[in-house]
Design an enzyme around this catalytic site. Structure first.
Site, PDB file in Angstrom:
ATOM      1  N   HIS A  16       0.830  -1.211   0.000  1.00 19.17           N
ATOM      2  CA  HIS A  16       0.000   0.000   0.000  1.00 19.17           C
ATOM      3  C   HIS A  16       0.859   1.253   0.000  1.00 19.17           C
ATOM      4  O   HIS A  16       0.536   2.238  -0.652  1.00 19.17           O
ATOM      5  CB  HIS A  16      -0.927  -0.010   1.223  1.00 19.17           C
ATOM      6  CG  HIS A  16      -2.117  -0.899   1.047  1.00 19.17           C
ATOM      7  ND1 HIS A  16      -3.378  -0.424   0.804  1.00 19.17           N
ATOM      8  CD2 HIS A  16      -2.220  -2.244   1.041  1.00 19.17           C
ATOM      9  CE1 HIS A  16      -4.219  -1.435   0.679  1.00 19.17           C
ATOM     10  NE2 HIS A  16      -3.536  -2.545   0.820  1.00 19.17           N
ATOM     11  N   ASP A 119      -5.638   6.116   2.859  1.00 21.64           N
ATOM     12  CA  ASP A 119      -5.778   4.779   2.279  1.00 21.64           C
ATOM     13  C   ASP A 119      -7.198   4.277   2.539  1.00 21.64           C
ATOM     14  O   ASP A 119      -7.827   4.636   3.544  1.00 21.64           O
ATOM     15  CB  ASP A 119      -4.761   3.833   2.923  1.00 21.64           C
ATOM     16  CG  ASP A 119      -4.818   2.438   2.332  1.00 21.64           C
ATOM     17  OD1 ASP A 119      -5.696   1.653   2.739  1.00 21.64           O
ATOM     18  OD2 ASP A 119      -3.987   2.129   1.460  1.00 21.64           O
TER      19      ASP A 119
END
Length: 485
Positions: A16, A119
């Protein structure tokens, strides 16, 4: 000229972080008014982050990285580990942003806080952004169609009072705005079919609707139908700015000190193989199989007769939330004599420099878990995929690539292997199934290869001046700066 500071909060984990850094690079390269502060959450089983951050910090101006305190619950004691970790970090995020804002107020030419970019797993940080009176944006590391699926499942539950967990083990097919084909319920992500997980999933999706916009790692030409399904105004604006890839491979750091010698050895082997002749097998940073399944793969490769490069990783102990590791002795997992019998046509490796491998002209196919980053990389380099998803949204991605887009072939689209697996995996894909998939992949007809080549060209054009993603990025910056408090 008003300078603007964005706070980026990536989910823990190198996968990520890398794509989040790449979108940040696009923003600061595009507009000199922007600067970005990353607040980094650490997890004990991801040792690649330090070297990656060091390399990025040295290369990128107007980007800084601040480590949050290690306030980590035990990942092996709770399947809600990630959400617990993020909740625990909220006070630390507030403290760090307060320090930054106080620092800005002391200087006349310091930037103003423009917003948070979160995120998709860090959505509860909206609460912190609200305390500072700034908007939140999501950086969505999966594709637009999967985003559409999430909104569909949430609306199905909240508005039509349908319980998605009832689709578990069902042959139902779901018709939704983000797809042109009905979706088999058997490829829904496990978390949407699990009564314990579903409330958290739905709560997460509801909060998506509170944001100012959703930045998606995709491009218009790949997911035009899915993107058009967001135009009804029922969701926040969606900005397709991808494909966001780490093509410099500075995020692909091996934990050992011999990365360069490993890469050199792999490259030399590939250099000696004929054009498009090698099938590459890799299942992502968290992908691994037990010995029984490994032996089925080995048998399939040997029977297929195709040249292969196989990234084989050793699974963590059962029930442990840890990354796979390289085998000390590969022969422990492989059939007796396999390495000797296939030495002329195959190579088994541990760690794999995936970007470099997919870019190599001798690679003609990719057996993949269909993680979204790997999917975009395969499209970028024009290497077709044989889909073998494991966990998360990978079954959905496999369906999208095989059925919706016609850019991949199937090994087993509805296969599942959960990350935190406490009782082993009884679902074995046979060597015959794997061999069939490899043959379909490596003997793909010209029409499909041409289709993939065209999409590869479109993925590259999307990012250049006046490309679709280039223009969407400009619109995003304009909206971010226009929304500054």
């Amino acid at each position: 000229m008003t300078k603007a500071e964005l706070i980026f909060i990536p989910a823990p984990g190198i996968g990520h972080l890398v794509s989040t850094v790449e979108v940040a690079k696009l923003l600061v390269d595009r507009d000199e008014r922007l600067s970005i502060t990353f607040l980094i959450m650490r997890v004990r089983f991801d040792s690649k982050i330090d070297s990656y951050i060091d390399s990025v910090s040295a290369a990128c101006k107007r980007m800084q990285f601040i480590d949050l305190p290690k306030d980590e619950p035990d990942p092996n004691q709770s399947n809600r580990f990630l959400f617990q970790l993020i909740e625990a970090q909220k006070p630390h995020v507030k403290e760090e942003v307060s320090k930054l804002v106080s620092h800005y107020e002391l200087s006349h030419d310091s930037p103003r806080l423009a917003g948070f970019v979160l995120d998709m797993f860090c959505i509860s940080m909206i609460d912190v952004a609200n305390e500072f009176g700034v908007p939140s944006y999501i950086f969505y590391t999966s594709g637009a169609a999967f985003l559409g699926l999430k909104f569909y499942i949430q609306a199905l539950h909240d508005e039509q009072k349908v319980d998605p967990t009832e689709f578990k083990d069902s042959d139902a097919e779901l018709v939704m705005p983000c797809l042109t084909n009905p979706l088999p319920a058997k490829v829904l992500p496990s978390v949407m079919l699990n009564k314990e997980w579903l409330p958290a999933v739905l709560g997460n999706i509801r909060r998506f609707r509170e944001t100012k916009g959703i930045i998606v790692n995709t491009f218009e030409e790949l997911e035009s139908h899915a993107l058009s399904s967001f135009s009804n105004g029922n969701t926040p604006p969606v900005y397709p700015v991808g494909p966001i890839l780490n093509l410099n491979t500075d995020g692909d750091h091996d934990t050992g000190c011999d990365k360069s010698s490993k890469y050199k050895d792999i490259k030399q082997w590939l250099d000696f193989q004929p054009l498009s002749s090698v099938v590459y097998l890799c299942f992502g940073s968290m992908g691994s199989f037990e010995v029984d399944q490994v032996r089925e793969i080995a048998c399939a490769l040997e029977q297929s007769g195709h040249r292969f490069l196989w990234s084989l990783r050793q699974p963590p102990p059962q029930g442990k939330m840890e990354a796979p590791t390289d085998y000390v002795n590969l022969q422990e997992a492989l059939p007796e004599g396999f390495l000797y019998r296939t030495m002329e046509i195959g190579k088994v490796i541990g760690w794999a420099p995936q970007i470099d491998i997919l870019a190599h002209p001798s690679v003609g196919g990719f057996v993949s878990h269909c993680g979204w980053n790997s999917t975009l990389e395969s499209i970028w380099f024009g290497v077709p995929i044989a889909a073998w998803p494991l966990y998360a949204e990978q079954q959905f991605n496999a369906f999208q690539m095989i059925v919706e887009l016609g850019l991949a072939v199937e090994i087993k689209m509805d296969y599942r292997k959960e990350l935190l697996n406490t009782d082993g995996n009884k679902n074995i894909v046979t060597s015959a199934e794997i061999e069939r998939g490899i043959r379909c992949l490596m003997e793909l007809d010209d029409e499909k290869r041409k289709k993939l080549k065209k999409m590869s060209e479109k993925s590259r054009k999307a990012l250049i001046n006046d490309g679709s993603s280039y223009n969407w990025l400009g619109r995003l910056i304009q909206d971010m700066l226009g929304d500054m408090p």
